[in-house]
Design an enzyme around this catalytic site. Sequence first.
Site, PDB file in Angstrom:
ATOM      1  CB  ILE A  32      -0.957   0.114   1.273  1.00  0.00           C
ATOM      2  CG1 ILE A  32      -1.873  -1.309   1.208  1.00  0.00           C
ATOM      3  CG2 ILE A  32      -1.917   1.111   1.280  1.00  0.00           C
ATOM      4  CD1 ILE A  32      -2.943  -1.309   2.385  1.00  0.00           C
ATOM      5  CE1 TYR A  82      -5.887  13.772  -6.100  1.00  0.00           C
ATOM      6  CE2 TYR A  82      -8.010  14.722  -6.834  1.00  0.00           C
ATOM      7  CZ  TYR A  82      -7.163  13.797  -6.081  1.00  0.00           C
ATOM      8  OH  TYR A  82      -7.953  13.073  -5.318  1.00  0.00           O
ATOM      9  CE  LYS A 107      -6.050  10.755  -7.468  1.00  0.00           C
ATOM     10  NZ  LYS A 107      -5.610   9.598  -6.708  1.00  0.00           N
TER      11      LYS A 107
HETATM   12  N1  NAP Z   1      -9.937  12.495   0.915  1.00  0.00           N
HETATM   13  C1  NAP Z   1     -10.549  12.416   0.100  1.00  0.00           C
HETATM   14  O1  NAP Z   1     -11.762  13.133   0.083  1.00  0.00           O
HETATM   15  C2  NAP Z   1     -10.387  11.878  -1.112  1.00  0.00           C
HETATM   16  C3  NAP Z   1     -11.414  11.922  -2.430  1.00  0.00           C
HETATM   17  C4  NAP Z   1     -11.147  11.283  -3.559  1.00  0.00           C
HETATM   18  C5  NAP Z   1      -9.862  10.608  -3.809  1.00  0.00           C
HETATM   19  N2  NAP Z   1      -9.097  10.623  -2.809  1.00  0.00           N
HETATM   20  C6  NAP Z   1      -7.833   9.958  -2.977  1.00  0.00           C
HETATM   21  O2  NAP Z   1      -7.471   8.833  -1.859  1.00  0.00           O
HETATM   22  C7  NAP Z   1      -6.118   8.689  -1.594  1.00  0.00           C
HETATM   23  C8  NAP Z   1      -5.675   8.876  -0.203  1.00  0.00           C
HETATM   24  O3  NAP Z   1      -6.043  10.183   0.086  1.00  0.00           O
HETATM   25  P1  NAP Z   1      -6.023  10.828   1.791  1.00  0.00           P
HETATM   26  O4  NAP Z   1      -7.422  11.642   1.540  1.00  0.00           O
HETATM   27  O5  NAP Z   1      -6.008   9.627   2.368  1.00  0.00           O
HETATM   28  O6  NAP Z   1      -4.753  11.582   1.742  1.00  0.00           O
HETATM   29  P2  NAP Z   1      -3.915  11.986   2.798  1.00  0.00           P
HETATM   30  O7  NAP Z   1      -4.739  11.921   4.207  1.00  0.00           O
HETATM   31  O8  NAP Z   1      -3.492  13.437   2.647  1.00  0.00           O
HETATM   32  O9  NAP Z   1      -2.777  10.902   2.907  1.00  0.00           O
HETATM   33  C9  NAP Z   1      -1.909  10.715   1.901  1.00  0.00           C
HETATM   34  C10 NAP Z   1      -0.954   9.567   1.828  1.00  0.00           C
HETATM   35  O10 NAP Z   1      -0.159   9.688   0.582  1.00  0.00           O
HETATM   36  C11 NAP Z   1       1.229   9.519   1.165  1.00  0.00           C
HETATM   37  N3  NAP Z   1       2.107  10.390   0.157  1.00  0.00           N
HETATM   38  C12 NAP Z   1       2.027  11.781  -0.211  1.00  0.00           C
HETATM   39  N4  NAP Z   1       2.762  12.086  -0.998  1.00  0.00           N
HETATM   40  C13 NAP Z   1       3.715  11.075  -0.962  1.00  0.00           C
HETATM   41  C14 NAP Z   1       5.074  10.863  -1.224  1.00  0.00           C
HETATM   42  N5  NAP Z   1       5.669  12.015  -2.129  1.00  0.00           N
HETATM   43  N6  NAP Z   1       5.650   9.842  -1.228  1.00  0.00           N
HETATM   44  C15 NAP Z   1       5.071   8.694  -0.493  1.00  0.00           C
HETATM   45  N7  NAP Z   1       3.901   8.808  -0.030  1.00  0.00           N
HETATM   46  C16 NAP Z   1       3.218   9.953  -0.001  1.00  0.00           C
HETATM   47  C17 NAP Z   1       1.240  10.234   2.573  1.00  0.00           C
HETATM   48  O11 NAP Z   1       2.309   9.716   3.245  1.00  0.00           O
HETATM   49  P3  NAP Z   1       3.559  10.658   3.927  1.00  0.00           P
HETATM   50  O12 NAP Z   1       3.207  12.044   4.184  1.00  0.00           O
HETATM   51  O13 NAP Z   1       3.961   9.843   5.191  1.00  0.00           O
HETATM   52  O14 NAP Z   1       4.512  10.243   2.775  1.00  0.00           O
HETATM   53  C18 NAP Z   1      -0.173   9.487   3.216  1.00  0.00           C
HETATM   54  O15 NAP Z   1      -0.030   8.618   3.675  1.00  0.00           O
HETATM   55  C19 NAP Z   1      -5.682   9.719  -2.727  1.00  0.00           C
HETATM   56  O16 NAP Z   1      -4.922   8.974  -3.837  1.00  0.00           O
HETATM   57  C20 NAP Z   1      -6.415  10.554  -3.067  1.00  0.00           C
HETATM   58  O17 NAP Z   1      -6.181  11.299  -4.332  1.00  0.00           O
HETATM   59  C21 NAP Z   1      -9.051  11.074  -1.636  1.00  0.00           C
END
Ligand code: NAP
Length: 252
Positions: A6, A152, A156
């Site tokens: 993951i 973004y 996607k």
């Molecule tokens: N939240 C929403 O409403 C939403 C809606 C649609 C889609 N999504 C998608 O769902 C997924 C998870 O999003 P989330 O909302 O859980 O985001 P989040 O809380 O911001 O978490 C993002 C995760 O990605 C990791 N990450 C970011 N940049 C990275 C890098 N350069 N190298 C390695 N790891 C990296 C971060 O880990 P570190 O900071 O430890 O590196 C963190 O674990 C994403 O693909 C997002 O686009 C989210």
Amino acid sequence: MPTYIITGGSKGLGAALTQQLLQQGAAVHCISRSESETLRQEALRAEGELTFHAYDLAQTQGLDSLMERILGSIDEADTITLINNAGQLEPMTSIGRAGHDDLQRSLQINLVAPALLTNSFIRHTQALPIVKRVVHISSGAGKKPYPGWGAYCTAKAGLDMLTRCIGVEQENQPYPVEVFSIAPGVVDTDMQREIRAASKEDFPQVSRFVELQKNGDLQSPEATAKQLLNLLQANAFAQGEIADLRTKKPES
Ligand SMILES: NC(=O)c1ccc[n+]([C@@H]2O[C@H](COP(=O)([O-])OP(=O)(O)OC[C@H]3O[C@@H](n4cnc5c(N)ncnc54)[C@H](OP(=O)(O)O)[C@@H]3O)[C@@H](O)[C@H]2O)c1
């Protein structure tokens, strides 16, 4: 032992997925820049096994050897699933105003890294006669343009097309790798906090996301992870499917 790789398992949706998989007794390899202490503690209590790989996904040149190392360390697995979950919204501004380096970094993390990890994963697992799956965590933003989210949305949309291409490529393979793109809905994570903190100039629809939170319309990462894992483990997704958790029914 079911095995999961993951990206972005340290926070938000990825952390909830990791926690639930550890509780199920799975082996989980997490790739992110920071390690979650909560998950480390959870792994001590749970039946599953957690291996943390500190890595910045913008460093795309090292991804093939990272995947090779991870797959090489897996002893016995009846299923191996790669979940490309890590993502970032920045730079949240219109194209023309974004910094070149920021735009490039965004595409590296959101599109190039998942594509390269998937390429390595398929190459190394194609001949294995076990269940192999790649899940791209996508977004409704892959289908609908949002002003200020050009980088973004583009990434996607690219992930969704990658899913569809691999889907047709794998159809005639003796041991196919299944691939799905799954939009999780609006999830209460740091990413949503970042959206609400954007200026109206950079992201004109910011007030809609502020309202969503005010009205309690965000889903928790735990409920989202549970729904996703239930569907995945019930084989509810078709090869190459682009799914949205908000509309996906278990039987479809
Ligand atoms: N939240 C929403 O409403 C939403 C809606 C649609 C889609 N999504 C998608 O769902 C997924 C998870 O999003 P989330 O909302 O859980 O985001 P989040 O809380 O911001 O978490 C993002 C995760 O990605 C990791 N990450 C970011 N940049 C990275 C890098 N350069 N190298 C390695 N790891 C990296 C971060 O880990 P570190 O900071 O430890 O590196 C963190 O674990 C994403 O693909 C997002 O686009 C989210």
